[in-house]
Design a protein around this motif. Structure first.
Motif, mmCIF file in Angstrom:
data_model
loop_
_atom_site.group_PDB
_atom_site.id
_atom_site.type_symbol
_atom_site.label_atom_id
_atom_site.label_comp_id
_atom_site.label_asym_id
_atom_site.label_seq_id
_atom_site.Cartn_x
_atom_site.Cartn_y
_atom_site.Cartn_z
ATOM 1 N N MET A 7 46.424 -35.956 86.557
ATOM 2 C CA MET A 7 47.763 -36.157 85.992
ATOM 3 C C MET A 7 47.877 -37.564 85.463
ATOM 4 S SD MET A 7 50.242 -34.187 88.640
ATOM 5 C CE MET A 7 51.561 -34.059 87.452
ATOM 6 N N GLY A 8 48.823 -37.729 84.587
ATOM 7 C CA GLY A 8 49.056 -39.060 84.051
ATOM 8 C C GLY A 8 49.799 -38.965 82.761
ATOM 9 N N PRO A 9 50.454 -40.022 82.387
ATOM 10 C CA PRO A 9 51.189 -40.014 81.125
ATOM 11 C C PRO A 9 50.225 -40.004 79.936
ATOM 12 C CG PRO A 9 51.207 -42.202 82.071
ATOM 13 C CD PRO A 9 50.549 -41.325 83.076
ATOM 14 N N SER A 10 50.730 -39.685 78.774
ATOM 15 C CA SER A 10 49.839 -39.700 77.612
ATOM 16 C C SER A 10 49.397 -41.138 77.359
ATOM 17 C CB SER A 10 50.555 -39.126 76.396
ATOM 18 O OG SER A 10 51.833 -39.681 76.263
ATOM 19 N N GLY A 11 48.131 -41.260 76.981
ATOM 20 C CA GLY A 11 47.570 -42.591 76.792
ATOM 21 C C GLY A 11 46.997 -43.165 78.065
ATOM 22 N N SER A 12 47.036 -42.390 79.143
ATOM 23 C CA SER A 12 46.488 -42.917 80.399
ATOM 24 C C SER A 12 44.981 -42.724 80.477
ATOM 25 C CB SER A 12 47.163 -42.208 81.578
ATOM 26 O OG SER A 12 46.927 -40.819 81.483
ATOM 27 N N GLY A 13 44.408 -41.993 79.522
ATOM 28 C CA GLY A 13 42.963 -41.810 79.492
ATOM 29 C C GLY A 13 42.505 -40.505 80.097
ATOM 30 N N LYS A 14 43.442 -39.604 80.405
ATOM 31 C CA LYS A 14 42.992 -38.370 81.048
ATOM 32 C C LYS A 14 42.230 -37.462 80.100
ATOM 33 C CE LYS A 14 47.479 -35.949 80.827
ATOM 34 N NZ LYS A 14 48.140 -36.716 79.771
ATOM 35 N N SER A 15 42.601 -37.488 78.810
ATOM 36 C CA SER A 15 41.827 -36.681 77.852
ATOM 37 C C SER A 15 40.425 -37.246 77.670
ATOM 38 C CB SER A 15 42.535 -36.650 76.499
ATOM 39 O OG SER A 15 43.658 -35.823 76.577
ATOM 40 N N THR A 16 40.344 -38.562 77.627
ATOM 41 C CA THR A 16 39.034 -39.192 77.491
ATOM 42 C C THR A 16 38.167 -38.868 78.706
ATOM 43 O OG1 THR A 16 40.126 -40.967 76.299
ATOM 44 C CG2 THR A 16 37.875 -41.374 77.039
ATOM 45 N N LEU A 17 38.791 -38.915 79.882
ATOM 46 C CA LEU A 17 38.060 -38.563 81.106
ATOM 47 C C LEU A 17 37.521 -37.131 81.009
ATOM 48 C CD1 LEU A 17 37.215 -39.096 84.034
ATOM 49 C CD2 LEU A 17 39.461 -38.241 84.735
ATOM 50 N N MET A 18 38.393 -36.268 80.514
ATOM 51 C CA MET A 18 38.034 -34.863 80.323
ATOM 52 C C MET A 18 36.814 -34.735 79.387
ATOM 53 S SD MET A 18 39.673 -32.134 81.141
ATOM 54 C CE MET A 18 39.801 -30.459 80.685
ATOM 55 N N ASN A 19 36.864 -35.472 78.272
ATOM 56 C CA ASN A 19 35.773 -35.402 77.308
ATOM 57 C C ASN A 19 34.474 -35.937 77.890
ATOM 58 O OD1 ASN A 19 37.472 -34.314 75.398
ATOM 59 N ND2 ASN A 19 37.993 -36.298 74.501
ATOM 60 N N VAL A 20 34.617 -36.983 78.722
ATOM 61 C CA VAL A 20 33.409 -37.550 79.324
ATOM 62 C C VAL A 20 32.828 -36.558 80.332
ATOM 63 C CG1 VAL A 20 32.536 -39.349 80.858
ATOM 64 C CG2 VAL A 20 33.995 -39.956 78.922
ATOM 65 N N ILE A 21 33.698 -35.991 81.184
ATOM 66 C CA ILE A 21 33.212 -35.023 82.174
ATOM 67 C C ILE A 21 32.590 -33.818 81.460
ATOM 68 C CG2 ILE A 21 33.917 -33.415 83.997
ATOM 69 C CD1 ILE A 21 36.015 -35.435 84.837
ATOM 70 N N GLY A 22 33.224 -33.408 80.340
ATOM 71 C CA GLY A 22 32.734 -32.239 79.611
ATOM 72 C C GLY A 22 31.567 -32.535 78.693
#
Lengths: 424, 263
Positions: free
Chosen positions: B38-53
Motif C-alpha cells: 500500500m502507499g500513495p501514488s508516487g510512493s514507488g509501489k508500481s516501480t517495486l511491482m515492476n522490479v519484482i515482476g
C-alpha cells in the motif's frame, strides 16, 4: 530429441506468428490490400516481362533447333587482304573434288553435303513453272536438312556416279505442274534437259526466322548431274557429331580446307566456316541480359512497394504498443516479438506476391491471345511464367518483407514493456 | 526465500531531475505469503511491482528470485523468468480483444516450452479453476468486468508462477465483483499461491496476511495483517454481503481519506 527441440520450437513459433499475421491482415483487409499494391504491381510486371521473354526465347530456340544447332556452313569467300584479294572467282570458288576426303580428315564431322544452286524453268507437257530453285545435293543432304523423301526413293549411288538425269520435287512444285499425286516415273524438262521424277521430297521447314521468302517450289537433282550441266555456285553444309563439338569441327574443316586449297601459312582463308551454335549462344546471352535488366528495372518498383510495407508495419507497431507490452510482460522475448512482426511483414509481402503472380498470369494469357491473333507465323509462340520466376517472385517478395519489415519489427522488439503497457 | 530485495534503488531521469522511485528498499517475501503493498501514488509501489515482476531492473542493489540473482540477466533471460515464474494481473485486464478467453489464457504458453498439444488442456484446467469454464469461447467484449479479470487471472496462473503479481486488480470493478475477485485470490492463497497485490484500498488490503506500506520509495511499515491499522478498523475480511453497499461505504471513504492525507 534435445537437439530437435530448438528448431521445433522455432518452427512452432513461426507457424503461430504466421497465423497471427493472417488474423491481423484479415481484420484490416482494406489496409492490407492497399499496402501490398506496390508489391502486386512489382511482382506482376516482373513476372509478365519474364514470361514474355521466356516465350520469345523458347520460340527462337525452337527455330534454331528445327534448323539444326550442329550445322556448319562452308562458303567460299574472297579475303580482304593478301595476294588473293583480287583473285578471280574461279580460283576462290569451291570445286566438288575438294571435299572428297573431308570426312576422313575431320573426325568431329558427321555428315557432309555439297549443295549447288540453280534456277531453271520446269516444263511438263504444255505447263511450265518459271524460276524454280534447283538444289544439287548429295545423299547426306536429306539428313542434314531434315527433309526426307516422302514418296518414291532418294538418289542412289548409281544416280550420283553416272550423273543421271533424275530429280525430286517438293509437293508444291508437283501441284504447280498439276502432276498426279503419284508422279514417279514421269519426265519433266528442267531447263533444256529431260529429268525423270524419282520421288517427292519434304518441303522446307516452316520457320519465321530462317529461310523467309524461300519458295516451297523446289526441285533436287544429284550433285554431279548439276555439276556436269554447268558448274553451279556451290557451298558445303556439314554437321558436327554434337552441338558441343561444333567449334572443333569448324577448326578441323578449316585446317583441312587450307591444305586442300594449298594456302600457305599466313595466307588468309579463302572460305568461311559458319557455326550456328555461335549465334545461338549469342542469342541466349542477349536474352539473359534483357531478362536481368528488365527484372532489375521492375525490381525498383518492388522497393517502392517495400516502403509502403514499412509504413504500414510502423503503424501496426504503434497501434499495438499495449499488446506488445502485454506479450513482453507474459514472457515474449524480444526475438519472439521481432519474429512476429517480421513474419507479419513477410506474409503481407507473400500475399502481395501471390496476387501479383495471378495478375501476371492474366496478363500473360492476354498477351498470348493478342500475339496469336495479330502476328502470323507465331502459332508456336507461348509466353508463360517459368517456375524459377515464381520462386524468384516469392523470394523477392519475402526479401522485401524482411528488409522493410526489419525496422518496424526492431522497434517493436525494443519497446520497453512498462512504457508499452502505459501507452494509450 | 522467494523474493529477496536488498538495498534496491531505482532512479529515473526526467530531464535534469533525478527521481528516486525506489530508495534503498529491502524486502523479503517467503513462499505462500499474501502480501498487500500500500502507499500513495508516487510512493514507488508500481516501480517495486515492476522490479519484482522482472519488467524493470533496479539501478542498484540486488534482487534474488527463488535464490537466483536477476540483476545481471539480459532481456531474453528476464523474459523467460517472467514467463515461467511471474503471473501478472493488471487493473485494466489487458486482454487481447481479437482473441477469445481461451486464446488469451494461452498467450504465455506460446512463449514457453509447452508443446502445442498440451496447451488446450492446461487452458481449460486453469479457466475452470477461476470458474469460467462456460465462457471459454467468449471474446473480451462479451464478458463482464469481473469475468475479464478472471480471464486475466487464469492467464497469470497458466504457467504455475512462483508469484502472482496483481496491480490494483479491482480498480476497475464495482464493489461486489471486487469481493468476488478477492475471494478468488483468497482461494488461490489457500491453495498455496504466493500473492503480491498492490492497492491503495484498505478493503482490498485486508484480504492479505501481511501489509507493506510505502512512502518515498521506502518501506515504512511492514506488519502482519493483525497488527496493521486496517485490521483495527475491520477485524476480519467480510464476505460480500448481499446489498453490501452499506458496509462498503465507510471503508471506501476511509481509504480515500487516507489517500488524500498522504498526497
Amino acid at each position: 530429441m534435445i537437439l530437435l527441440r530448438g528448431p521445433l520450437l522455432l518452427a512452432q513459433l513461426l507457424v503461430q506468428s504466421a497465423f497471427l499475421a493472417l488474423g491481423q491482415i484479415r481484420t484490416h483487409k482494406t489496409r492490407a490490400a492497399l499496402t501490398t499494391v506496390g508489391i502486386v504491381i512489382g511482382v506482376a510486371s516482373v513476372s509478365t516481362v519474364i514470361a514474355v521473354l521466356t516465350g520469345f526465347k523458347e520460340h527462337v530456340l525452337s527455330q534454331f533447333e528445327a534448323f539444326g544447332t550442329n550445322k556448319l556452313y562452308v562458303v567460299p569467300d574472297r579475303p580482304d587482304k593478301g595476294p588473293l584479294r583480287r583473285a578471280p572467282w574461279h580460283i576462290i570458288r569451291f570445286t566438288p573434288e575438294q571435299f572428297d576426303d573431308i570426312k576422313r580428315h575431320c573426325p568431329s564431322v558427321e555428315q557432309v553435303t555439297r549443295v549447288g544452286f540453280m534456277n531453271r524453268t520446269i516444263h511438263f507437257r504444255d505447263r511450265s513453272v518459271e524460276n524454280v530453285r534447283v538444289l544439287a545435293i548429295d545423299p547426306a543432304w536429306h539428313r542434314i536438312e531434315n527433309r526426307h523423301v516422302e514418296l518414291g526413293r532418294p538418289f542412289s549411288v548409281i544416280d550420283e556416279d553416272q550423273a543421271r538425269p533424275v530429280c525430286l520435287l517438293t509437293p508444291k512444285a508437283r501441284d504447280k505442274l498439276r502432276l498426279d499425286r503419284d508422279c514417279i516415273g514421269q519426265e519433266i524438262l528442267l531447263g533444256s534437259r529431260l529429268f525423270r521424277i524419282v520421288g517427292i521430297v519434304e518441303p522446307h521447314l516452316e520457320s519465321a526466322m530462317f529461310g523467309q521468302g524461300e519458295s516451297d517450289v523446289e526441285a533436287c537433282i544429284p550433285f554431279m548431274t548439276a555439276w556436269k550441266m554447268g558448274q553451279p555456285w556451290m557451298l558445303v553444309i556439314a554437321t558436327s557429331k554434337s552441338t558441343e563439338l561444333s567449334q572443333e569441327a569448324r577448326a578441323e574443316i578449316r585446317f583441312f580446307l587450307r591444305r586442300v586449297r594449298n594456302l600457305k601459312p599466313g595466307d588468309p582463308d579463302t572460305f568461311r566456316v559458319e557455326v550456328l551454335e555461335k549465334y545461338l549462344s549469342q542469342f541466349k546471352q542477349i536474352a539473359m541480359v534483357i531478362t536481368i535488366v528488365a527484372s532489375g528495372i521492375v525490381g525498383i518498383s518492388l522497393l517502392a512497394g517495400g516502403v509502403g510495407i514499412m509504413n504500414i508495419m510502423l503503424v501496426s507497431v504503434s497501434e499495438r504498443t499495449r499488446e506488445i507490452g502485454l506479450r513482453k510482460a507474459v514472457g515474449a522475448r524480444p526475438s519472439a516479438v521481432l519474429l512476429q512482426f517480421l513474419v507479419e511483414a513477410v506474409v503481407l509481402c507473400l500475399l502481395g506476391g501471390l496476387a501479383g503472380l495471378m495478375v501476371a498470369h492474366g496478363f500473360t494469357s492476354l498477351i498470348n491471345q493478342i500475339i496469336k491473333a495479330g502476328i502470323p507465323d507465331a502459332e508456336h509462340y507461348h509466353a508463360y511464367i517459368p517456375a524459377w520466376a515464381v520462386v524468384l517472385s516469392f523470394g523477392f517478395a519475402a526479401g522485401v518483407g524482411i528488409v522493410f519489415g526489419m525496422f518496424p519489427a526492431l522497434k517493436a522488439a525494443r519497446l520497453d514493456p512498462i512504457e508499452a503497457l502505459r501507452h494509450e | 526465500m522467494l523474493i529477496r530485495l536488498k538495498d534496491v534503488t531505482k532512479v529515473y531521469r526526467m530531464g535534469v531531475e533525478r527521481i528516486h522511485a525506489l530508495d534503498g528498499l529491502t524486502l523479503d517475501v517467503t513462499q505462500n505469503e499474501y502480501v498487500a503493498v500500500m502507499g500513495p501514488s508516487g510512493s514507488g509501489k508500481s516501480t517495486l511491482m515492476n522490479v519484482i515482476g522482472c519488467l524493470d531492473r533496479p539501478t542498484s542493489g540486488s534482487y534474488e528470485l527463488g535464490g537466483r540473482p536477476t540483476t545481471d540477466m539480459g532481456a531474453a533471460a528476464l523474459a523467460r523468468v517472467r514467463n515461467e515464474r511471474i503471473g501478472f494481473v493488471f487493473q485494466s485486464y489487458e486482454l487481447l480483444p481479437r482473441f477469445n478467453a481461451l486464446k488469451n489464457v494461452e498467450l504465455p504458453l506460446i512463449y514457453s516450452k509447452t508443446a502445442w498439444w498440451a496447451r488446450r488442456r492446461l487452458c481449460h484446467q486453469v479457466l475452470e479453476r477461476v470458474g469460467l469454464s462456460d465462457r471459454v469461447k467468449h471474446r473480451p467484449n462479451q464478458l463482464s468486468g469481473g469475468e475479464k479479470q478472471r480471464v486475466a487471472i487464469a492467464r497469470a496462473l497458466i504457467n504455475n508462477p512462483a508469484i502472482l503479481l496483481a496491480d490494483e486488480p479491482t480498480g476497475n470493478l464495482d464493489s461486489r465483483t471486487s469481493q468476488e475477485i478477492l475471494g478468488l485470490f483468497d482461494q488461490l492463497h489457500q491453495e498455496g499461491q504466493t500473492i503480491v497485490i498492490v492497492t491503495h484500498e484498505a478493503s482490498v488490503a485486508v484480504h492479505a496476511r501481511r501489509v507493506i506500506r510505502m512512502r518515498d520509495g521506502r518501506v515504512y511499515s511492514d506488519l502482519p495483517i493483525e497488527e496493521d491499522p486496517i485490521s483495527q478498523m475491520q477485524t476480519a475480511p467480510e464476505p460480500p454481503a448481499p446489498g453490501g453497499q452499506g458496509t462498503e461505504g465507510p471503508r471506501r471513504s476511509q481509504s480515500r481519506a487516507q489517500e488524500e492525507k498522504s498526497s
